[in-house]
Design a protein around this motif. Structure first.
Motif, short mmCIF file in Angstrom:
data_model
loop_
_atom_site.label_atom_id
_atom_site.label_comp_id
_atom_site.label_asym_id
_atom_site.label_seq_id
_atom_site.Cartn_x
_atom_site.Cartn_y
_atom_site.Cartn_z
N ASP A 179 3.26 1.51 -1.37
CA ASP A 179 2.11 1.80 -0.53
C ASP A 179 1.83 0.64 0.42
O ASP A 179 2.21 -0.51 0.16
CB ASP A 179 0.87 2.06 -1.38
N SER A 180 1.15 0.91 1.49
CA SER A 180 0.73 -0.14 2.42
C SER A 180 -0.31 -1.05 1.77
O SER A 180 -1.02 -0.65 0.84
CB SER A 180 0.14 0.49 3.68
N ASN A 181 -0.38 -2.29 2.23
CA ASN A 181 -1.39 -3.26 1.78
C ASN A 181 -1.37 -3.46 0.27
O ASN A 181 -2.41 -3.46 -0.38
CB ASN A 181 -2.79 -2.80 2.23
N LYS A 206 -0.06 -11.89 7.53
CA LYS A 206 -0.54 -10.64 8.10
C LYS A 206 -2.01 -10.81 8.48
O LYS A 206 -2.82 -11.16 7.63
CB LYS A 206 -0.38 -9.51 7.09
N TYR A 234 5.65 -6.22 6.79
CA TYR A 234 4.27 -6.34 7.28
C TYR A 234 3.39 -5.24 6.69
O TYR A 234 2.26 -5.49 6.25
CB TYR A 234 4.26 -6.26 8.80
N ARG A 235 3.92 -4.02 6.65
CA ARG A 235 3.14 -2.87 6.17
C ARG A 235 2.70 -3.04 4.73
O ARG A 235 1.54 -2.76 4.39
CB ARG A 235 3.98 -1.58 6.30
N VAL A 236 3.59 -3.51 3.86
CA VAL A 236 3.25 -3.58 2.43
C VAL A 236 2.45 -4.81 2.06
O VAL A 236 1.91 -4.90 0.95
CB VAL A 236 4.53 -3.48 1.55
N SER A 285 8.85 -4.83 10.06
CA SER A 285 7.65 -4.00 10.14
C SER A 285 7.29 -3.43 8.78
O SER A 285 6.10 -3.27 8.45
CB SER A 285 7.84 -2.87 11.15
N GLU A 286 8.29 -3.16 7.94
CA GLU A 286 8.03 -2.68 6.59
C GLU A 286 7.46 -3.79 5.71
O GLU A 286 6.54 -3.55 4.91
CB GLU A 286 9.32 -2.14 5.96
N LYS A 309 -0.80 -7.18 2.00
CA LYS A 309 -2.24 -7.05 2.14
C LYS A 309 -2.69 -7.85 3.37
O LYS A 309 -2.02 -8.81 3.77
CB LYS A 309 -2.95 -7.60 0.91
#
Length: 240
Positions: free
Chosen positions: A120-122, A240, A147-149, A144-145, A151
């Protein structure tokens, strides 16, 4: 054209990377130590200490291989670690090491793709990558992935090869990486092409300030690079 380990094969770069690491898995740790004169251990511990300073509760170690960096992270911090890789043979060896050390309750090893993470993100306080980003099929997609995961406020630390700038180290590095390393790879792993690829990919990777720029273009902030051993490898930190 993307740089691939086995130029005569029509497989995608990602398929060839999986094939390559599955082939060299059994000798990878020993040969990595030999090639770096044991300095790889020092570099990984440095990365683990950088991450441990922020007391993360959960860490994602991308391109974990046999879990060498994940183990250092477990020894330096109290958080939980998930190590992911696309090569199952590397993961299998890592699981054995982790179980032998009695830290399999702290580290989970999982088959996963950095460019299509199943998380999941964050989700993670920190993400680490040791000698892995240059093997991404699509560098921007992979970053980018990551960065997405992470927090918000989460930390990314990358350890990657780079090329020394100054004479005579630059010239000596070229000779060692393009001639000596492939020969050692052929002797110990029976796969000269794998170590030719690993050396070549190191020489063309956009290291230093160029990679800092790529991290910033992928929304990371507070980016900095710290060359090690006069630029043979570089540690990158970003948030992030």
């Amino acid at each position: 054209m993307k740089h691939k380990p086995y130029k005569d094969l029509k497989n995608s770069k990602k398929e060839q990377i999986i094939m390559m690491f599955d082939r060299i898995a059994k000798t990878y740790d020993r040969l990595n130590g030999l090639i770096t004169f044991g300095m790889d251990k020092k570099w990984r511990k440095h990365v683990a200490k950088i991450i441990a300073k922020n007391n993360p509760d959960n860490i994602l170690d991308v391109a974990t291989g046999t879990g060498a960096l994940a183990i250092d992270l477990a020894q330096q911090s109290s958080g939980k670690i998930v190590g992911i890789d696309i090569a199952e043979e590397m993961l299998a060896l890592g699981r054995k090491k982790i179980k032998h050390l009695g830290i399999d309750d702290r580290i989970t090893m999982k088959l996963d793709d950095a460019e299509q993470l199943s998380f999941d993100s964050n989700m993670f306080d920190a993400v680490s990558v040791g000698f892995g980003v240059r093997n991404f099929d699509n560098l921007n997609q992979g970053l980018s992935e990551l960065y997405r995961v992470l927090k918000p406020g989460g930390q990314l630390v990358i350890l990657e090869t780079s090329v020394p700038k100054y004479f005579p180290l630059k010239q000596g590095y070229y000779i060692y990486s393009h001639w000596i390393i492939p020969i050692l790879g052929e002797i110990f792993s029976k796969d000269k092409l794998a170590y030719e690829y690993l050396s070549d990919s190191a020489s063309i990777f956009p290291h230093g300030k160029k990679f800092n720029t790529i991290l910033k273009e992928n929304s990371f902030i507070n980016v900095k690079d710290s060359p090690q051993m006069l630029g043979i490898v570089t540690i990158y930190e970003a948030f992030k």
